[in-house]
Design a protein around this motif. Sequence first.
Motif, mmCIF file in Angstrom:
data_model
loop_
_atom_site.group_PDB
_atom_site.id
_atom_site.type_symbol
_atom_site.label_atom_id
_atom_site.label_comp_id
_atom_site.label_asym_id
_atom_site.label_seq_id
_atom_site.Cartn_x
_atom_site.Cartn_y
_atom_site.Cartn_z
ATOM 1 N N PHE A 11 -5.855 -3.953 -0.497
ATOM 2 C CA PHE A 11 -6.151 -2.593 -0.068
ATOM 3 C C PHE A 11 -5.432 -1.628 -1.001
ATOM 4 N N GLN A 12 -6.212 -0.725 -1.613
ATOM 5 C CA GLN A 12 -5.657 0.122 -2.661
ATOM 6 C C GLN A 12 -6.051 1.582 -2.456
ATOM 7 N N ASN A 13 -5.357 2.453 -3.215
ATOM 8 C CA ASN A 13 -5.666 3.885 -3.295
ATOM 9 C C ASN A 13 -5.784 4.542 -1.919
ATOM 10 N N PRO A 14 -4.675 4.640 -1.195
ATOM 11 C CA PRO A 14 -4.714 5.265 0.137
ATOM 12 C C PRO A 14 -5.273 6.680 0.078
ATOM 13 N N GLU A 15 -6.093 7.028 1.088
ATOM 14 C CA GLU A 15 -6.742 8.325 1.150
ATOM 15 C C GLU A 15 -6.540 8.922 2.541
ATOM 16 N N ILE B 225 0.820 -1.217 0.000
ATOM 17 C CA ILE B 225 0.000 0.000 0.000
ATOM 18 C C ILE B 225 0.848 1.259 0.000
ATOM 19 N N MET B 226 2.141 1.133 0.367
ATOM 20 C CA MET B 226 3.054 2.273 0.381
ATOM 21 C C MET B 226 4.425 1.811 -0.110
ATOM 22 N N PRO B 227 5.157 2.686 -0.792
ATOM 23 C CA PRO B 227 6.530 2.337 -1.172
ATOM 24 C C PRO B 227 7.381 2.056 0.068
ATOM 25 N N ASP B 228 8.438 1.264 -0.094
ATOM 26 C CA ASP B 228 9.295 0.904 1.040
ATOM 27 C C ASP B 228 9.904 2.127 1.719
ATOM 28 N N TRP C 228 -4.405 7.484 7.490
ATOM 29 C CA TRP C 228 -4.901 7.247 6.142
ATOM 30 C C TRP C 228 -5.842 6.052 6.168
ATOM 31 N N LYS C 229 -6.565 5.883 5.075
ATOM 32 C CA LYS C 229 -7.378 4.684 4.925
ATOM 33 C C LYS C 229 -7.238 4.154 3.505
ATOM 34 N N ALA C 230 -7.384 2.839 3.385
ATOM 35 C CA ALA C 230 -7.364 2.195 2.072
ATOM 36 C C ALA C 230 -8.503 1.183 2.045
ATOM 37 N N GLU C 231 -9.303 1.221 0.987
ATOM 38 C CA GLU C 231 -10.433 0.311 0.887
ATOM 39 C C GLU C 231 -10.035 -0.931 0.097
ATOM 40 N N LYS C 232 -10.692 -2.024 0.465
ATOM 41 C CA LYS C 232 -10.359 -3.314 -0.152
ATOM 42 C C LYS C 232 -11.024 -3.428 -1.513
ATOM 43 N N SER C 233 -10.232 -3.805 -2.491
ATOM 44 C CA SER C 233 -10.747 -3.982 -3.849
ATOM 45 C C SER C 233 -9.951 -5.093 -4.518
ATOM 46 N N GLY C 234 -10.645 -6.089 -5.023
ATOM 47 C CA GLY C 234 -9.961 -7.202 -5.671
ATOM 48 C C GLY C 234 -9.044 -7.963 -4.733
ATOM 49 N N GLY C 235 -9.414 -8.035 -3.462
ATOM 50 C CA GLY C 235 -8.623 -8.775 -2.492
ATOM 51 C C GLY C 235 -7.438 -8.025 -1.929
ATOM 52 N N SER D 80 -11.596 -2.095 9.763
ATOM 53 C CA SER D 80 -12.988 -1.837 10.097
ATOM 54 C C SER D 80 -13.650 -3.162 10.469
ATOM 55 N N PRO D 81 -14.764 -3.127 11.211
ATOM 56 C CA PRO D 81 -15.388 -4.377 11.663
ATOM 57 C C PRO D 81 -15.696 -5.363 10.543
ATOM 58 N N ASP D 82 -16.067 -4.854 9.358
ATOM 59 C CA ASP D 82 -16.363 -5.775 8.251
ATOM 60 C C ASP D 82 -15.135 -6.108 7.417
ATOM 61 N N GLY D 83 -13.977 -5.551 7.778
ATOM 62 C CA GLY D 83 -12.737 -5.875 7.079
ATOM 63 C C GLY D 83 -12.559 -5.201 5.746
#
Length: 662
Positions: free
Chosen positions: A321-325, A277-280, A312-319, A290-293
């Motif tokens: 966590f992507q696009n940190p916000e 989710i982030m560069p090294d 920050w937060k990242a939502e799960k997509s395609g298995g 979140s409770p629902d993962g």
Amino acid sequence: MNLFTRIIILFSAFLLTSCGASNLSRIAYTSKEIGEYYKAIDRYRKANKKEKDRDKRTAYAFAIGECYRNIGDYEMSAIYYRNAIRRNYPDTVVYLHYAEALRATQKYEEAIDNYNIYLRKYPGDDKAMKGLASILQTQRWVAQPTRHIVNPEKDLNSRDRDFSPAYVGNSETELMFTSTRKGGTGKRKSMITGQTFADLWKTEFNLQKQKWETPQLADQYSIVNTNAEEGVMTFGGTGGQMLFTRCNYDKTKNMGAQIYSTSQVRGSWAEPSKLEIMPDSLLAAHPSLSPDGSVLYFVSDKPGGYGGKDIWKAEKSGGAFQNPENLGPAINTPGNEMFPYARDNGELYFSSDYHIGMGGLDIFKAVKNDKEEWVVENMGYPVNSTGDDFGIAYLPGKDQGLFTSNRKGSKSDDIYSFVVPPIIYQASGEIFNKETGNKLEGATIRIIGTDGTNLRMSAQNGKFQVKLNPGTDYVFAAFKSGFLNDKIQATTIGLTDSKDFRFKLQLTPTGAPVKLDNINYAFGSFELQPESIVALDTLVNLLTLNPTITIELMAHTDHIGGDSFNFDLSQKRAQSVVNYLITKGINPKRLTAKGYGETWPKTVTREIAARYDFLKRGDELTEKFIEGLATEEQKEAAKALNRRTEFRVLSTDFIESFEPEK
């Protein structure tokens, strides 16, 4: 040895010393910049011993203060900031940081002085203004603590750092936390804290013994726990998946922190994999699902934030966590926001050293309003303290859990429990015979509430007790045959804490006259005095509460004056009371006025005898008795007792009738 040779040797020694101090200071500066504060402190101290230049020694003092501030040791940071100020450190920021350290150690007057010194050069500076506001707010929080009950968890804490507890899945009895205690797999010492690298530890709550079992390493096989540093964790679902922070070690470069994921199969953890989710080169740490993962909250120093470390937060997509916000400026500040925690009711918790707080890191609660905007609230005292408070975790569905603090009394970072006791409203009462003062057996209590409550209960041994509901107005009425009813009101509306209501209901027997206290007239007149209104309104309430009784208003005088005058005066006084009651809506058919003049002397009751030591119960205050008293003062008191207005119940079966208008 000639003088020239000596000069060459001393000059060479000076160059060697200067080179040594310079090299150490460069190492210290690099360590400080990459967050190796413990290592930087050690190098700055060594450089200080070799350094001859006063300005550089002053700079070292400030730098050491900065390092201590960053690892949360505010007492030591205050010492070094003060040292730098005494040596005239040129940057005014030293006063701001010194004030922050003083505030964290509860030296508020000195802190205010240093904030003001800084503000004279930088008027309106946001951080300094927040610091001053925090001092005032801290005093309010301590004076008005929340309902949280906070205690250290001795079974979990060691002499080393123990922090960031997490309940495994939805279990109330299985716990994991981070610790630098002895027995871990990490053998190296952290250049940040000076303590051994942290590992993940686990424990279970023994229900029979009501205590936590001795903590054990969460992983004995160097799969999760390694010679790197493992930290804050979070669990998905029922605890089968775990995300945690790992800081890999490489002595040649700063590896930073990254979030790893692993799953548990048959009691063993699988090989962790790093979340991309982030560069090294950027920090990613402190995960919370979140409770629902579906959403991962975490901490990062990713560019585009608001300064320091942000959440920050990242939502799960395609298995994945992507696009940190970034969570935005309502939560993130120019300071550091860390240790997010997503509660099962949708609330988000985090710690900050910039929002208005008590000092160090404070724990904050964030909820979304109707416009989907975050509204942030400090959790107040005693959850927060002037130390660092962070890493909170709630039991699912309950107002209790655990958090971390290094407040006064802690060995290091320690784990504390908290619980918000349920709000309980309870009413208890006693019922008395108003004339005798004795508890009254056999009375009935009726309880009516605006929430629909309608209870009828018998008072046992003259007592009753009942639980009340929140947000409700109540009326408690007591009844017994042969007695006038009594009632009292109470409300739980607006109450934010538990409360025990205690009542005393007085039932007046209908077989004897009842004196109306504080019914006063002008001298020799039947005109009611203004101070009589309160007592008369009490009688209005009593008649309203007992709508089936009819009464006789009885006025009495003392023996001074002629019989005819006293009869006439007392009759007019009784009628004055009746007239007032009629103006208040009492049916005239329920009221009879009767003046008795001096013909009905007062008989001393137990209550009167208790007030006057020259009278005893049963004495009749006749003219002969009064004239036989020892002093004029006693005689005047006895005559005053005879000058009274009373009422007695004539019947208890009156039925209100309404005649139609003609």
